[in-house]
Design an enzyme around this catalytic site. Structure first.
Site, PDB file in Angstrom:
ATOM      1  N   CYS A   2       0.820  -1.203   0.000  1.00 40.75           N
ATOM      2  CA  CYS A   2       0.000   0.000   0.000  1.00 40.75           C
ATOM      3  C   CYS A   2       0.858   1.258   0.000  1.00 40.75           C
ATOM      4  CB  CYS A   2      -0.907   0.014   1.233  1.00 40.75           C
ATOM      5  SG  CYS A   2      -1.869  -1.500   1.438  1.00 40.75           S
ATOM      6  N   ARG A  50      -4.715   1.106  -1.254  1.00 39.19           N
ATOM      7  CA  ARG A  50      -4.630  -0.301  -0.876  1.00 39.19           C
ATOM      8  C   ARG A  50      -4.402  -1.235  -2.053  1.00 39.19           C
ATOM      9  NH1 ARG A  50      -9.181  -4.499   1.481  1.00 39.19           N
ATOM     10  NH2 ARG A  50      -7.721  -5.978   2.418  1.00 39.19           N
ATOM     11  N   ILE A  53      -4.410  -7.955  -0.328  1.00 40.73           N
ATOM     12  CA  ILE A  53      -3.686  -9.224  -0.274  1.00 40.73           C
ATOM     13  C   ILE A  53      -4.387 -10.206   0.654  1.00 40.73           C
ATOM     14  CG2 ILE A  53      -1.482 -10.333   0.283  1.00 40.73           C
ATOM     15  CD1 ILE A  53      -1.264  -8.448  -2.090  1.00 40.73           C
ATOM     16  N   ASN A  75       1.140   0.355   5.619  1.00 42.28           N
ATOM     17  CA  ASN A  75       1.745  -0.190   4.405  1.00 42.28           C
ATOM     18  C   ASN A  75       2.605  -1.369   4.816  1.00 42.28           C
ATOM     19  OD1 ASN A  75       3.103  -0.676   1.966  1.00 42.28           O
ATOM     20  ND2 ASN A  75       4.607   0.945   2.350  1.00 42.28           N
ATOM     21  N   GLU A  77       2.961  -5.843   5.768  1.00 45.93           N
ATOM     22  CA  GLU A  77       2.356  -7.084   6.235  1.00 45.93           C
ATOM     23  C   GLU A  77       2.855  -7.376   7.652  1.00 45.93           C
ATOM     24  OE1 GLU A  77       0.154  -8.784   4.611  1.00 45.93           O
ATOM     25  OE2 GLU A  77       0.375  -8.130   2.526  1.00 45.93           O
ATOM     26  N   ILE A 291      14.323 -13.045 -15.855  1.00 46.54           N
ATOM     27  CA  ILE A 291      14.574 -12.382 -17.131  1.00 46.54           C
ATOM     28  C   ILE A 291      15.932 -12.817 -17.649  1.00 46.54           C
ATOM     29  CG2 ILE A 291      13.099 -10.402 -16.676  1.00 46.54           C
ATOM     30  CD1 ILE A 291      15.559  -8.839 -15.870  1.00 46.54           C
ATOM     31  N   SER A 363      11.338 -12.861  -2.671  1.00 46.58           N
ATOM     32  CA  SER A 363      12.655 -12.609  -3.254  1.00 46.58           C
ATOM     33  C   SER A 363      13.750 -13.087  -2.299  1.00 46.58           C
ATOM     34  CB  SER A 363      12.841 -11.109  -3.543  1.00 46.58           C
ATOM     35  OG  SER A 363      13.246 -10.419  -2.373  1.00 46.58           O
ATOM     36  N   GLY A 364      14.972 -13.117  -2.801  1.00 48.55           N
ATOM     37  CA  GLY A 364      16.117 -13.559  -2.002  1.00 48.55           C
ATOM     38  C   GLY A 364      16.957 -12.428  -1.472  1.00 48.55           C
TER      39      GLY A 364
END
Length: 640
Positions: A2, A50, A53, A75, A77, A291, A363-364
């Site tokens: 958010c 918002r 999720i 904003n 989690e 990619i 992601s890592g």
């Protein structure tokens, strides 16, 4: 994910400008296209965009407690919200939704400022407590989510997820901070808490800010820091077992979502480790994406494909145009401040690709900082061994002389660039580390600036960013530079890059390797388990050997690089010339035009590789053109 914004009148309860608050909210529409809301009462306005999720049908913000005396915009989690909800219900609080946002208002009621220490997640939020006439701002421990703020001359405090939200206010002076310019050309970004504009700040990771009516000073308070205190694990077997258990748990709590979820997969150690855990936790194929580049020197897509095949993921690959110049001006508007990490371009494209199929991607990020994976750590430890043989009193004249005599050969592999090594060895550890990775080294920055701008700096030097953290930094030379990177590079570069690129596509990115409990535990491992025998990520790779092949674990690190050097001698030759020597940079009064010409000539002739410096100047010029109006440019000229 958010976007949040708000206005708080710290002096009086004057009516809030609804039109301004709406503009501050709408300029961040990309961060939350699913829903939006504002709340206004005397002296206070809160706004929210918002991206849905969890609990898609509820969770509208601003969100209130039972009697509407506490309201939050949020904003991020909160991954441990189910357990916190149970605890708060047991304490007598009533919940109307099943979303993590509501936990915040009740946690504030129950624990006050200390509520932030109970949250496990990524977040930036603002709580307004009407009874106390108090605004409370907080940012997560590692800085995954951003938060800007400023106080105007009339006493209004403005805050927002992105700088562009604050810039909607015409009363905010757009005056460049000379120290921020120095920081930018040293680090490639403007480190927290500073902003490119004077009197605008970023709330630092692990900090909160309580502001009450009538309060004059803004005093952010640190509530968390990376501990680097021994966790008691002393043998490799226990470390490997504990690491995988904790990583798997950090991944598992990030799989809660009511929307499509997947992962980035570059084929590197970190993203492959995350995908391996996801595959073991799911009975369905993990959705992964990567990619590829036409140039094999920059392409690791085949390694990603190898991991995808091993774990049976639903894998998608797209080839990126190697000459993706169209993004240059778009990135300047996306990042708001000057930002010189060229990997922002492929990061933008992989987020664009991911959003075609998922709304949340793991992601890592964070593996290199946690486990000493950067090559510059290897050079730092090598130089530290050299320093240990000789006092600074002897090193400075000896290596200083060698550094001045040895030819500068930027085009050569790092091992042959002895001039840079000698210059680093003549310095103390922190100075040497700073010298090794600066976008433009000290000598170049001194030549870069005009005489008038150097007076404005008044002796300020970019290393002061590091110096302010040294008192809290661990003593071990490896842990020390890891700590410095976690306080600066991680939040200012890596996480900023991912946040802006993902939010541009309304994509939420979760980073399990930066789970704060995992980071605390890893920081407590002995340094020799992170860097051993010249190998970074030693214990991480050892722990992953049962899950990933040696080709993935022990190949040379590539990263998200783009061919800047060839661009500036080829397709972007005229663009970089016009940008550096045109009126935009000249009008700022910041730069020495003769040195800009020298940089261009040396690079385009092939005598030197100044690609990183030229890119940082190109992005600064794009920032000035895209972000500043005539008033701001005039203010910068006056500075020069």
């Amino acid at each position: 994910m958010c976007g949040i914004a708000g206005i708080f009148d710290t002096r009086e309860q004057r009516p809030v400008d609804r039109d301004l608050l709406n503009r501050m909210n709408q300029v961040q529409f990309h961060r939350g296209p699913d829903d939006g809301g504002i709340h206004i009462e005397p002296g206070v306005g809160l706004a929210h965009r918002r991206l849905s999720i969890i609990d898609l049908s509820n969770g509208h913000q601003p969100l209130f407690n039972e009697d509407h005396t506490v309201v939050v915009v949020f904003n991020g989690e909160i991954y441990n919200f189910p357990s916190l909800t149970k605890e708060l219900i047991a304490a007598g609080h009533q919940f109307r939704t099943h979303c993590d946002t509501e936990v915040i208002v009740h946690a504030w009621e129950e624990w006050g400022e200390e509520c932030v220490s109970r949250f496990r997640g990524m977040f930036a939020f603002a709580i307004w407590d009407r009874n106390r006439r108090t605004l409370f701002l907080a940012r997560d421990r590692l800085g995954i989510k951003p938060l800007y703020y400023t106080r105007l001359a009339d006493g209004r405090l403005l805050f927002g997820s992105e700088l562009k939200s604050l810039l909607e206010c015409s009363a905010l002076p757009r005056v460049i901070d000379p120290r921020a310019v120095e920081d930018y050309f040293a680090y490639g970004y403007v480190p927290d808490p500073r902003c490119i504009f004077r009197d605008v700040y970023k709330l630092e990771p692990g900090y909160c800010l309580k502001v009450e009516s009538g309060q004059r000073d803004l005093r952010p308070r640190q509530y968390w820091d990376v501990p680097f205190v021994s966790n008691g694990v002393s043998n490799e077997e226990d470390a490997r077992t504990g690491l995988i258990e904790r990583l798997r748990e950090a991944v598992e709590i990030r799989l809660i979502a009511e929307v499509p979820l997947g992962a980035f997969l570059s084929g590197g150690v970190d993203s492959s480790a995350v995908v391996a855990q996801m595959a073991g936790l799911s009975d369905k194929p993990v959705s992964t994406c990567s990619i590829s580049f036409g140039d094999p020197a920059f392409n690791e897509a085949h390694y990603a494909a190898q991991v995808a095949e091993q774990f049976g993921t639903d894998h998608q690959v797209e080839e990126v145009d190697p000459d993706d110049y169209a993004l240059i001006d778009q990135l300047a508007g996306l990042y708001d401040e000057p930002y010189a990490d060229s990997s922002a371009m492929p990061t933008y494209r992989v987020c664009e690709l991911a959003r075609k199929r998922v709304t949340v991607a793991l992601s890592g990020d964070g593996g290199d900082e946690n486990f000493a994976g950067y090559r510059r750590y290897r050079w730092h430890m090598y130089e530290e061994r050299m320093r240990s043989f000789m006092s600074r009193g002897l090193r400075k004249p000896l290596f200083g002389a060698l550094g001045s005599l040895y030819p500068k050969i930027d085009w050569a592999p790092r091992i042959f660039r002895a001039k840079s090594t000698f210059q680093a060895l003549a310095r103390d550890a922190v100075e040497g580390y700073f010298h090794n990775f600066s976008i433009l080294p000290d000598t170049m920055r001194r030549q870069l600036y005009s005489a008038g701008f150097q007076k404005q700096l008044d002796g300020y030097h970019g290393i002061e960013v590091f110096n302010r953290y040294l008192e809290q930094a661990p003593d071990h030379p490896l842990s020390m530079v890891q700590y410095l990177d976690m306080k600066t590079y991680l939040a200012g570069d890596i996480l900023t890059k991912v946040d802006r690129a993902s939010m541009a596509h309304a994509l939420e990115v979760r980073v399990p390797i930066l789970d704060h409990e995992f980071v605390e535990w890893v920081s407590g491992l002995p340094p020799k388990m992170k860097y051993s025998g010249g190998e970074g990520k030693y214990i991480f790779k050892r722990a992953l050997e049962p899950q990933l092949s040696r080709d993935i674990l022990y190949r040379r690190k590539m990263g998200f690089a783009v061919p800047l050097a060839s661009w500036f001698r080829g397709a972007l030759r005229q663009r970089i010339h016009d940008s550096l020597l045109g009126p935009t940079l000249a009008d700022t009064g910041i730069f020495n035009s003769g040195f800009l010409e020298t940089l261009l000539d040396q690079h385009q002739s092939g005598r030197r590789d100044h690609s990183a410096a030229l890119w940082s100047l190109l992005m600064f010029e794009a920032f000035v053109r895209n972000s500043l109006d005539g008033q701001a440019t005039a203010a910068m000229t006056a500075v020069g």
